[in-house]
Motif scaffolding. Structure first.
Motif, PDB file in Angstrom:
ATOM      1  N   GLU A 196       0.827  -1.220   0.000  1.00 19.72           N
ATOM      2  CA  GLU A 196       0.000   0.000   0.000  1.00 19.72           C
ATOM      3  C   GLU A 196       0.852   1.257   0.000  1.00 19.72           C
ATOM      4  N   LEU A 252       2.823   3.366 -11.197  1.00 24.37           N
ATOM      5  CA  LEU A 252       2.843   1.912 -10.960  1.00 24.37           C
ATOM      6  C   LEU A 252       2.330   1.135 -12.164  1.00 24.37           C
ATOM      7  N   GLU A 283       2.011   1.946  -3.387  1.00 25.20           N
ATOM      8  CA  GLU A 283       0.938   2.470  -4.243  1.00 25.20           C
ATOM      9  C   GLU A 283       0.767   3.961  -4.021  1.00 25.20           C
TER      10      GLU A 283
END
Ligand code: ADP
Length: 371
Positions: free
Chosen positions: A43, A53, A46
Protein backbone atom coordinates in the motif's frame (compact mmCIF):
# COMPACT_ATOMS: atom_id res chain seq x y z
CA UNK A 1 15.79 -20.37 18.49
CA UNK A 2 14.30 -20.61 14.99
CA UNK A 3 13.47 -17.34 13.25
CA UNK A 4 9.88 -16.23 13.79
CA UNK A 5 8.91 -16.76 10.19
CA UNK A 6 9.33 -20.54 10.47
CA UNK A 7 7.26 -20.86 13.63
CA UNK A 8 3.98 -21.21 11.80
CA UNK A 9 3.63 -24.72 10.43
CA UNK A 10 0.54 -24.04 8.36
CA UNK A 11 1.88 -22.79 5.02
CA UNK A 12 -1.29 -21.07 3.86
CA UNK A 13 -1.72 -19.23 7.16
CA UNK A 14 1.93 -18.21 6.98
CA UNK A 15 1.53 -16.96 3.42
CA UNK A 16 -1.54 -14.94 4.39
CA UNK A 17 0.33 -13.36 7.31
CA UNK A 18 3.37 -12.61 5.15
CA UNK A 19 1.16 -10.94 2.59
CA UNK A 20 -0.61 -8.90 5.28
CA UNK A 21 2.73 -7.87 6.82
CA UNK A 22 4.06 -6.88 3.39
CA UNK A 23 0.98 -4.79 2.74
CA UNK A 24 0.99 -3.08 6.14
CA UNK A 25 4.76 -2.30 6.16
CA UNK A 26 5.32 1.47 6.40
CA UNK A 27 8.07 1.42 3.75
CA UNK A 28 7.10 1.35 0.10
CA UNK A 29 8.11 -2.07 -1.28
CA UNK A 30 7.86 -3.57 -4.75
CA UNK A 31 8.43 -7.13 -5.92
CA UNK A 32 9.90 -7.35 -9.43
CA UNK A 33 9.45 -10.30 -11.79
CA UNK A 34 12.52 -11.85 -13.49
CA UNK A 35 11.91 -9.52 -16.44
CA UNK A 36 12.13 -6.52 -14.03
CA UNK A 37 8.44 -5.55 -14.15
CA UNK A 38 6.52 -4.87 -10.96
CA UNK A 39 4.55 -7.92 -9.83
CA UNK A 40 3.32 -6.74 -6.43
CA UNK A 41 3.30 -3.38 -4.67
CA UNK A 42 2.35 -2.80 -1.05
CA UNK A 43 0.00 0.00 0.00
CA UNK A 44 2.82 2.40 0.86
CA UNK A 45 4.31 1.87 -2.62
CA UNK A 46 0.94 2.47 -4.24
CA UNK A 47 0.71 5.79 -2.44
CA UNK A 48 4.27 6.75 -3.30
CA UNK A 49 4.31 5.79 -6.98
CA UNK A 50 0.65 6.49 -7.79
CA UNK A 51 -0.03 6.45 -11.52
CA UNK A 52 3.54 5.42 -12.35
CA UNK A 53 2.84 1.91 -10.96
CA UNK A 54 0.74 0.99 -13.97
CA UNK A 55 3.72 1.77 -16.20
CA UNK A 56 6.08 -0.16 -13.93
CA UNK A 57 3.94 -3.26 -14.15
CA UNK A 58 4.00 -3.17 -17.95
CA UNK A 59 7.56 -2.11 -18.64
CA UNK A 60 10.91 -3.24 -17.18
CA UNK A 61 12.19 -0.84 -14.53
CA UNK A 62 15.38 -0.09 -16.45
CA UNK A 63 13.40 1.14 -19.45
CA UNK A 64 11.85 3.81 -17.23
CA UNK A 65 15.11 5.12 -15.82
CA UNK A 66 17.98 7.08 -17.22
CA UNK A 67 20.73 4.44 -17.78
CA UNK A 68 23.35 6.50 -15.90
CA UNK A 69 21.10 7.04 -12.85
CA UNK A 70 22.24 5.66 -9.51
CA UNK A 71 18.97 3.75 -9.20
CA UNK A 72 19.57 1.94 -12.50
CA UNK A 73 23.15 1.10 -11.46
CA UNK A 74 22.04 -0.25 -8.09
CA UNK A 75 19.26 -2.33 -9.63
CA UNK A 76 21.62 -3.81 -12.23
CA UNK A 77 24.18 -4.57 -9.50
CA UNK A 78 21.62 -6.39 -7.34
CA UNK A 79 20.51 -8.39 -10.35
CA UNK A 80 24.08 -9.33 -11.28
CA UNK A 81 25.39 -10.12 -7.82
CA UNK A 82 22.31 -11.43 -5.98
CA UNK A 83 22.04 -10.86 -2.23
CA UNK A 84 21.23 -7.34 -1.03
CA UNK A 85 22.36 -4.07 -2.62
CA UNK A 86 21.70 -1.03 -0.49
CA UNK A 87 22.52 2.67 -0.92
CA UNK A 88 21.37 5.86 0.77
CA UNK A 89 20.40 9.23 -0.71
CA UNK A 90 19.53 7.82 -4.15
CA UNK A 91 17.53 10.06 -6.43
CA UNK A 92 14.47 8.18 -7.71
CA UNK A 93 13.33 9.70 -10.99
CA UNK A 94 10.94 7.27 -12.64
CA UNK A 95 9.30 8.33 -15.87
CA UNK A 96 5.92 9.86 -15.11
CA UNK A 97 6.38 10.26 -11.33
CA UNK A 98 7.69 13.19 -9.28
CA UNK A 99 11.30 12.53 -8.26
CA UNK A 100 12.36 12.06 -4.65
CA UNK A 101 15.33 10.87 -2.62
CA UNK A 102 15.41 7.61 -0.68
CA UNK A 103 17.61 4.93 0.84
CA UNK A 104 17.08 1.90 -1.36
CA UNK A 105 17.58 -1.80 -0.77
CA UNK A 106 17.22 -4.41 -3.51
CA UNK A 107 17.17 -8.00 -2.28
CA UNK A 108 17.19 -11.08 -4.51
CA UNK A 109 14.22 -13.41 -3.87
CA UNK A 110 13.78 -17.03 -4.89
CA UNK A 111 12.61 -17.65 -8.46
CA UNK A 112 14.63 -14.81 -10.00
CA UNK A 113 12.46 -12.20 -8.36
CA UNK A 114 13.65 -9.07 -6.62
CA UNK A 115 12.34 -7.08 -3.66
CA UNK A 116 12.91 -3.31 -3.76
CA UNK A 117 12.34 -1.26 -0.61
CA UNK A 118 12.38 2.54 -0.60
CA UNK A 119 13.15 4.14 2.76
CA UNK A 120 11.93 7.67 2.12
CA UNK A 121 13.09 10.28 4.56
CA UNK A 122 10.12 12.18 5.92
CA UNK A 123 10.05 15.89 5.24
CA UNK A 124 9.88 16.41 8.99
CA UNK A 125 13.19 14.68 9.70
CA UNK A 126 14.84 16.36 6.74
CA UNK A 127 13.73 19.74 8.08
CA UNK A 128 14.96 18.81 11.55
CA UNK A 129 18.38 17.98 10.13
CA UNK A 130 18.37 21.21 8.16
CA UNK A 131 17.56 23.25 11.25
CA UNK A 132 20.32 21.48 13.21
CA UNK A 133 22.79 22.34 10.48
CA UNK A 134 21.44 25.89 10.48
CA UNK A 135 21.95 26.24 14.22
CA UNK A 136 25.64 25.47 13.84
CA UNK A 137 25.89 27.81 10.85
CA UNK A 138 24.19 30.39 13.06
CA UNK A 139 26.75 30.15 15.84
CA UNK A 140 29.63 30.34 13.40
CA UNK A 141 27.92 33.11 11.46
CA UNK A 142 27.62 35.39 14.47
CA UNK A 143 31.32 35.21 15.26
CA UNK A 144 32.47 35.40 11.66
CA UNK A 145 30.19 38.28 10.73
CA UNK A 146 31.54 40.35 13.57
CA UNK A 147 35.17 39.58 12.72
CA UNK A 148 34.81 40.15 8.98
CA UNK A 149 32.78 43.35 8.86
CA UNK A 150 35.33 45.65 10.47
CA UNK A 151 38.28 44.92 8.19
CA UNK A 152 35.90 44.97 5.21
CA UNK A 153 34.92 48.54 5.94
CA UNK A 154 38.63 49.43 6.03
CA UNK A 155 39.38 47.69 2.73
CA UNK A 156 36.43 49.38 1.03
CA UNK A 157 37.43 52.83 2.26
CA UNK A 158 41.04 52.33 1.17
CA UNK A 159 39.97 51.10 -2.28
CA UNK A 160 37.81 54.19 -2.75
CA UNK A 161 40.74 56.43 -1.85
CA UNK A 162 42.97 54.55 -4.31
CA UNK A 163 40.33 55.02 -6.96
CA UNK A 164 40.43 58.80 -6.54
CA UNK A 165 44.16 58.99 -7.28
CA UNK A 166 44.33 56.11 -9.74
CA UNK A 167 45.28 56.34 -13.43
CA UNK A 168 42.41 55.66 -15.88
CA UNK A 169 43.83 52.16 -16.42
CA UNK A 170 43.82 51.38 -12.70
CA UNK A 171 40.42 52.88 -11.82
CA UNK A 172 38.43 49.77 -12.90
CA UNK A 173 40.71 47.61 -10.75
CA UNK A 174 39.97 49.72 -7.67
CA UNK A 175 36.28 49.46 -8.54
CA UNK A 176 36.60 45.64 -8.65
CA UNK A 177 37.84 45.75 -5.05
CA UNK A 178 34.88 47.93 -3.98
CA UNK A 179 32.34 45.70 -5.78
CA UNK A 180 33.77 42.48 -4.44
CA UNK A 181 33.94 43.86 -0.91
CA UNK A 182 30.27 44.82 -1.26
CA UNK A 183 29.51 41.27 -2.35
CA UNK A 184 31.29 39.81 0.67
CA UNK A 185 29.42 42.27 2.88
CA UNK A 186 26.09 41.07 1.46
CA UNK A 187 27.10 37.46 2.03
CA UNK A 188 28.09 38.24 5.62
CA UNK A 189 24.79 40.05 6.16
CA UNK A 190 22.89 37.01 4.92
CA UNK A 191 24.88 34.60 7.10
CA UNK A 192 24.24 36.97 9.99
CA UNK A 193 20.52 36.79 9.33
CA UNK A 194 20.66 33.14 10.43
CA UNK A 195 22.08 34.16 13.76
CA UNK A 196 19.08 36.35 14.40
CA UNK A 197 17.58 34.48 17.29
CA UNK A 198 15.22 37.15 18.48
CA UNK A 199 11.88 35.75 19.46
CA UNK A 200 9.59 36.68 16.63
CA UNK A 201 6.86 39.07 17.62
CA UNK A 202 3.94 37.39 15.94
CA UNK A 203 0.87 39.47 15.33
CA UNK A 204 -1.89 39.78 12.77
CA UNK A 205 -0.33 40.81 9.46
CA UNK A 206 -2.05 41.85 6.27
CA UNK A 207 -0.25 39.56 3.85
CA UNK A 208 -1.44 41.52 0.80
CA UNK A 209 0.31 44.61 2.10
CA UNK A 210 3.50 42.56 2.55
CA UNK A 211 3.20 41.17 -0.98
CA UNK A 212 2.57 44.60 -2.53
CA UNK A 213 5.68 45.95 -0.84
CA UNK A 214 7.76 43.03 -2.07
CA UNK A 215 6.41 43.34 -5.58
CA UNK A 216 7.25 47.05 -5.73
CA UNK A 217 10.77 46.39 -4.47
CA UNK A 218 11.49 43.59 -6.95
CA UNK A 219 9.78 45.29 -9.90
CA UNK A 220 11.72 48.51 -9.40
CA UNK A 221 15.02 46.62 -9.27
CA UNK A 222 14.23 44.97 -12.62
CA UNK A 223 13.18 48.14 -14.43
CA UNK A 224 10.05 46.73 -16.12
CA UNK A 225 11.75 43.75 -17.77
CA UNK A 226 9.35 41.25 -16.17
CA UNK A 227 5.55 41.54 -16.00
CA UNK A 228 3.95 41.21 -12.58
CA UNK A 229 0.37 40.17 -11.93
CA UNK A 230 -1.56 39.37 -8.81
CA UNK A 231 -4.56 37.21 -8.01
CA UNK A 232 -5.43 38.02 -4.42
CA UNK A 233 -8.30 36.48 -2.50
CA UNK A 234 -9.93 39.58 -0.98
CA UNK A 235 -11.60 37.62 1.81
CA UNK A 236 -8.30 36.23 3.11
CA UNK A 237 -7.92 36.48 6.90
CA UNK A 238 -4.86 38.09 8.49
CA UNK A 239 -1.69 35.97 8.70
CA UNK A 240 0.00 35.36 12.02
CA UNK A 241 3.61 36.42 11.82
CA UNK A 242 6.40 38.96 11.99
CA UNK A 243 5.91 41.53 9.21
CA UNK A 244 9.63 42.16 8.57
CA UNK A 245 10.37 38.47 8.37
CA UNK A 246 7.43 37.89 6.05
CA UNK A 247 8.79 40.61 3.76
CA UNK A 248 12.17 38.84 3.84
CA UNK A 249 10.57 35.48 2.95
CA UNK A 250 8.62 36.79 -0.02
CA UNK A 251 11.40 39.11 -1.18
CA UNK A 252 13.68 36.10 -1.66
CA UNK A 253 11.04 33.95 -3.35
CA UNK A 254 9.70 36.70 -5.64
CA UNK A 255 13.23 37.85 -6.56
CA UNK A 256 14.14 34.29 -7.56
CA UNK A 257 10.93 34.00 -9.58
CA UNK A 258 11.62 37.29 -11.37
CA UNK A 259 15.23 36.30 -12.10
CA UNK A 260 14.01 32.95 -13.48
CA UNK A 261 11.38 34.69 -15.63
CA UNK A 262 14.05 37.08 -16.91
CA UNK A 263 16.21 34.11 -17.94
CA UNK A 264 13.76 33.40 -20.76
CA UNK A 265 15.42 36.31 -22.55
CA UNK A 266 12.39 36.87 -24.84
CA UNK A 267 10.82 39.76 -22.91
CA UNK A 268 7.83 37.58 -21.94
CA UNK A 269 8.87 36.83 -18.40
CA UNK A 270 5.94 36.86 -15.97
CA UNK A 271 5.55 36.50 -12.24
CA UNK A 272 2.14 36.04 -10.63
CA UNK A 273 1.54 36.30 -6.92
CA UNK A 274 -1.69 34.66 -5.80
CA UNK A 275 -3.26 34.16 -2.41
CA UNK A 276 -5.97 31.83 -1.20
CA UNK A 277 -7.41 29.94 1.70
CA UNK A 278 -6.69 26.20 1.89
CA UNK A 279 -8.95 24.85 4.59
CA UNK A 280 -7.54 21.86 6.44
CA UNK A 281 -3.87 22.52 5.52
CA UNK A 282 -1.85 21.37 8.52
CA UNK A 283 1.82 21.38 9.38
CA UNK A 284 3.64 19.19 11.85
CA UNK A 285 5.49 21.62 14.10
CA UNK A 286 7.92 19.49 16.14
CA UNK A 287 6.82 18.81 19.68
CA UNK A 288 3.93 21.25 19.41
CA UNK A 289 2.06 18.69 17.28
CA UNK A 290 -0.05 19.63 14.26
CA UNK A 291 -0.90 23.24 13.52
CA UNK A 292 -3.21 24.77 10.97
CA UNK A 293 -1.55 26.73 8.17
CA UNK A 294 -4.40 27.43 5.77
CA UNK A 295 -3.27 30.76 4.32
CA UNK A 296 -1.58 30.09 1.01
CA UNK A 297 0.61 32.35 -1.09
CA UNK A 298 1.64 31.07 -4.51
CA UNK A 299 4.52 32.66 -6.38
CA UNK A 300 4.41 31.51 -9.98
CA UNK A 301 6.88 32.21 -12.79
CA UNK A 302 7.24 31.12 -16.41
CA UNK A 303 11.02 30.73 -16.27
CA UNK A 304 13.02 27.60 -17.14
CA UNK A 305 12.12 25.69 -13.94
CA UNK A 306 14.27 24.38 -11.10
CA UNK A 307 16.81 21.88 -12.47
CA UNK A 308 15.79 18.33 -11.44
CA UNK A 309 19.11 17.58 -9.74
CA UNK A 310 18.71 20.66 -7.54
CA UNK A 311 15.19 20.05 -6.26
CA UNK A 312 15.94 17.90 -3.25
CA UNK A 313 18.66 20.23 -1.97
CA UNK A 314 17.19 23.56 -3.00
CA UNK A 315 16.85 24.74 0.57
CA UNK A 316 20.37 23.69 1.63
CA UNK A 317 22.91 26.46 2.20
CA UNK A 318 25.19 27.53 -0.66
CA UNK A 319 23.18 25.82 -3.40
CA UNK A 320 23.10 28.18 -6.37
CA UNK A 321 23.17 28.15 -10.17
CA UNK A 322 23.79 31.89 -10.47
CA UNK A 323 27.20 33.40 -11.23
CA UNK A 324 26.86 35.88 -8.42
CA UNK A 325 24.46 33.88 -6.30
CA UNK A 326 25.11 32.94 -2.72
CA UNK A 327 22.60 30.13 -2.33
CA UNK A 328 21.41 31.41 1.01
CA UNK A 329 18.10 33.02 0.02
CA UNK A 330 15.98 29.87 0.13
CA UNK A 331 17.82 28.54 3.18
CA UNK A 332 16.74 31.65 5.04
CA UNK A 333 13.21 31.31 3.61
CA UNK A 334 13.03 27.72 4.94
CA UNK A 335 14.21 28.81 8.36
CA UNK A 336 11.77 31.72 8.61
CA UNK A 337 8.78 29.79 7.26
CA UNK A 338 9.57 27.02 9.74
CA UNK A 339 9.74 29.47 12.64
CA UNK A 340 6.32 30.76 11.55
CA UNK A 341 4.89 27.23 11.77
CA UNK A 342 4.39 27.25 8.00
CA UNK A 343 5.30 25.02 5.08
CA UNK A 344 6.78 25.41 1.59
CA UNK A 345 5.85 23.24 -1.38
CA UNK A 346 7.45 23.38 -4.80
CA UNK A 347 6.08 22.45 -8.21
CA UNK A 348 8.38 22.97 -11.13
CA UNK A 349 8.59 22.13 -14.80
CA UNK A 350 10.09 24.11 -17.67
CA UNK A 351 7.92 27.20 -18.16
CA UNK A 352 6.04 26.88 -14.86
CA UNK A 353 7.42 27.02 -11.35
CA UNK A 354 5.24 27.57 -8.32
CA UNK A 355 6.38 28.08 -4.74
CA UNK A 356 3.45 27.50 -2.38
CA UNK A 357 3.94 29.00 1.05
CA UNK A 358 1.44 28.04 3.71
CA UNK A 359 1.11 30.14 6.83
CA UNK A 360 -1.03 30.15 9.97
CA UNK A 361 -3.77 32.73 10.36
CA UNK A 362 -4.20 35.14 13.26
CA UNK A 363 -6.32 33.59 16.03
CA UNK A 364 -8.94 36.33 15.87
CA UNK A 365 -10.97 35.07 12.93
CA UNK A 366 -12.58 38.49 12.55
CA UNK A 367 -9.28 40.24 11.83
CA UNK A 368 -9.76 40.45 8.09
CA UNK A 369 -7.50 42.88 6.28
CA UNK A 370 -8.96 46.22 5.43
CA UNK A 371 -9.66 46.20 1.69
P1 ADP B 1 20.58 32.38 -5.00
O1 ADP B 1 19.41 33.20 -5.49
O2 ADP B 1 21.64 33.21 -4.35
O3 ADP B 1 21.14 31.44 -6.02
P2 ADP B 1 18.63 30.88 -3.44
O4 ADP B 1 18.81 30.01 -2.24
O5 ADP B 1 17.62 31.96 -3.34
O6 ADP B 1 20.06 31.46 -3.80
O7 ADP B 1 18.26 29.97 -4.70
C1 ADP B 1 19.01 28.79 -4.96
C2 ADP B 1 18.83 28.32 -6.39
O8 ADP B 1 17.50 27.84 -6.55
C3 ADP B 1 18.97 29.38 -7.44
O9 ADP B 1 20.33 29.61 -7.78
C4 ADP B 1 18.19 28.77 -8.61
O10 ADP B 1 18.98 27.86 -9.33
C5 ADP B 1 17.10 27.96 -7.92
N1 ADP B 1 15.80 28.63 -7.96
C6 ADP B 1 15.20 29.32 -6.96
N2 ADP B 1 14.00 29.80 -7.35
C7 ADP B 1 13.84 29.40 -8.64
C8 ADP B 1 12.79 29.59 -9.64
N3 ADP B 1 11.68 30.29 -9.38
N4 ADP B 1 12.99 29.02 -10.86
C9 ADP B 1 14.11 28.32 -11.13
N5 ADP B 1 15.12 28.11 -10.26
C10 ADP B 1 14.99 28.65 -9.03
Amino acid sequence: MPPTRTVLQDASERDALNAAAFDAAPWPSLVFSPDAKVLVANEAAEMLFGQALAGLSRRPLLSMLSPESELATLFAQAWREGGVARRSAVEVAILGAPSFEAEIAFAALPGGRMLGTFYVESQGSRLERASEALRSVAGMGRTLAHEIKNPLAGIRGAAQLLKLGASPADTPLAQVIVDEVDRIRRLVDQVEAFSDERVTAKRAVNIHRVLDRVRTLVASALGGEVQFADAYDPSLPMALGDEDQLVQIFLNVVKNAAEAALERGDGRGEVTIATGYRPGARVQAGRQGWRNAPLEVRVLDNGPGVPADLRHRLFDAFVTTKDRGMGLGLTLVAKLVDSHGGLIELESEPGRTVFHILLPIAPDAMSYPES
